[in-house]
Design an enzyme around this catalytic site. Sequence first.
Site, mmCIF file in Angstrom:
data_model
loop_
_atom_site.group_PDB
_atom_site.id
_atom_site.type_symbol
_atom_site.label_atom_id
_atom_site.label_comp_id
_atom_site.label_asym_id
_atom_site.label_seq_id
_atom_site.Cartn_x
_atom_site.Cartn_y
_atom_site.Cartn_z
ATOM 1 N N ASP A 237 13.541 3.407 9.954
ATOM 2 C CA ASP A 237 12.400 1.641 10.894
ATOM 3 C C ASP A 237 12.202 2.546 11.962
ATOM 4 O O ASP A 237 12.877 2.260 13.360
ATOM 5 C CB ASP A 237 14.155 1.241 11.262
ATOM 6 C CG ASP A 237 13.329 -0.937 12.023
ATOM 7 O OD1 ASP A 237 12.306 -0.345 12.520
ATOM 8 O OD2 ASP A 237 14.023 -1.416 11.670
ATOM 9 N N THR B 186 -1.984 -7.391 -0.648
ATOM 10 C CA THR B 186 -0.286 -7.206 -0.894
ATOM 11 C C THR B 186 0.228 -8.686 0.109
ATOM 12 O O THR B 186 -0.616 -10.118 0.441
ATOM 13 C CB THR B 186 0.719 -5.968 0.955
ATOM 14 O OG1 THR B 186 -0.354 -6.335 2.066
ATOM 15 C CG2 THR B 186 -0.889 -4.472 0.197
ATOM 16 N N ILE C 294 0.931 -0.991 -0.267
ATOM 17 C CA ILE C 294 -0.199 0.013 0.002
ATOM 18 C C ILE C 294 0.909 0.842 -0.266
ATOM 19 O O ILE C 294 0.451 2.199 -0.767
ATOM 20 C CB ILE C 294 -1.181 -0.083 1.127
ATOM 21 C CG1 ILE C 294 -1.800 -1.191 1.263
ATOM 22 C CG2 ILE C 294 -1.653 1.117 1.469
ATOM 23 C CD1 ILE C 294 -3.139 -1.206 2.847
ATOM 24 N N ASN D 162 1.786 4.551 7.654
ATOM 25 C CA ASN D 162 1.496 3.657 7.018
ATOM 26 C C ASN D 162 2.776 2.253 7.931
ATOM 27 O O ASN D 162 1.748 0.998 7.985
ATOM 28 C CB ASN D 162 1.836 3.393 5.675
ATOM 29 C CG ASN D 162 1.617 2.212 4.843
ATOM 30 O OD1 ASN D 162 0.143 1.408 5.118
ATOM 31 N ND2 ASN D 162 3.047 1.177 4.089
ATOM 32 N N TYR E 244 -1.647 -7.092 16.993
ATOM 33 C CA TYR E 244 -1.411 -6.958 16.368
ATOM 34 C C TYR E 244 -3.387 -6.229 16.339
ATOM 35 O O TYR E 244 -3.155 -4.850 16.222
ATOM 36 C CB TYR E 244 -2.565 -7.422 15.350
ATOM 37 C CG TYR E 244 -2.661 -6.550 13.194
ATOM 38 C CD1 TYR E 244 -1.421 -6.032 12.898
ATOM 39 C CD2 TYR E 244 -3.387 -7.114 13.355
ATOM 40 C CE1 TYR E 244 -1.936 -4.921 11.804
ATOM 41 C CE2 TYR E 244 -4.262 -5.963 11.962
ATOM 42 C CZ TYR E 244 -3.165 -4.937 11.068
ATOM 43 O OH TYR E 244 -3.080 -4.894 9.893
ATOM 44 N N LYS F 40 -3.669 -1.757 16.709
ATOM 45 C CA LYS F 40 -4.115 -0.848 15.328
ATOM 46 C C LYS F 40 -5.458 -0.161 17.057
ATOM 47 O O LYS F 40 -5.640 1.096 16.690
ATOM 48 C CB LYS F 40 -5.264 -1.273 15.569
ATOM 49 C CG LYS F 40 -3.753 -2.190 13.831
ATOM 50 C CD LYS F 40 -3.139 -1.085 13.208
ATOM 51 C CE LYS F 40 -2.397 -1.543 12.339
ATOM 52 N NZ LYS F 40 -1.610 -0.786 11.541
ATOM 53 N N VAL G 196 -5.944 -5.651 1.795
ATOM 54 C CA VAL G 196 -5.518 -5.457 0.657
ATOM 55 C C VAL G 196 -4.913 -6.874 0.172
ATOM 56 O O VAL G 196 -4.194 -7.753 1.522
ATOM 57 C CB VAL G 196 -4.771 -4.254 1.253
ATOM 58 C CG1 VAL G 196 -3.663 -4.201 -0.491
ATOM 59 C CG2 VAL G 196 -5.836 -3.367 1.072
#
Length: 252
Positions: free
Chosen positions: A61, A192, A15, A88, A157, A161, A190
């Site tokens: 990083d 990816t 993305i 992102n 995760y 978020k 997505v």
Amino acid sequence: MSSKTYFITGANRGIGFELVNQFLLDSSHNVVIATARDPSKATALKELSSRNKNLHIIQLDVSKEDSIETIDSQLSKITDSVDVFISNAAIADSFDKIVDTPSKVWESHYSTNVLGAILVFQKLHKYLVKGTSKDVVFITSIAGTFTQFFPLSASAYGQSKAALNYTVKELSFEHEPEGFKVVAVHPGAVSTEGGVVAVNKMAEKAPEVIKALEAMIITPQESASKLKDFVNSLGPKNNGLIYNYDGTQLGF
């Protein structure tokens, strides 16, 4: 359309890379600062840079504070202002149940997805204050929401978020007097490289749920195109809210 300067983290692939491409195509006068953990290995990004003088690649990083500390020394050679910051860069490698997720996984996701995003914002603040639009976009996930909760284990995760979404709410009222618009945006499901790996891992644990998710999958190009349009349309009314990549408002 007037030109803008964009700062996009995690831009070497997926993305992030497609967003870089979209904003460069949007106006020949746009300037994009794209970050990569190892620019020497960011082949596609370097190739794009060789064809566009308005693309600048810097090393970053977001999981390492000493790397974040170098932002100013690199960025000050390129510009003294940033109009749009798109956070992102993130990791998504936590698909076990909470009871089975070790501490190092929780720590790595928080360090990268939350603390990294916050520390980068801190470094960019003085550049954004000088910018014209002062737009700050944190790429989030419906995995970190309560209203859009998807019945799959994403433990560290999802929690990271959710913490990022809280950060958006706090930043939105803290910096509204300066003219900032701060939003969280879910990029969609997505396809990816990382997204495919994630779907495959989740499919092993919940095959019946993953079928519904697979029907929602879009390409990085589709996601970035809609994201670009939404970012370009941001106004004061959007401040502090969470959205889908197509501009549809979501609940926290």
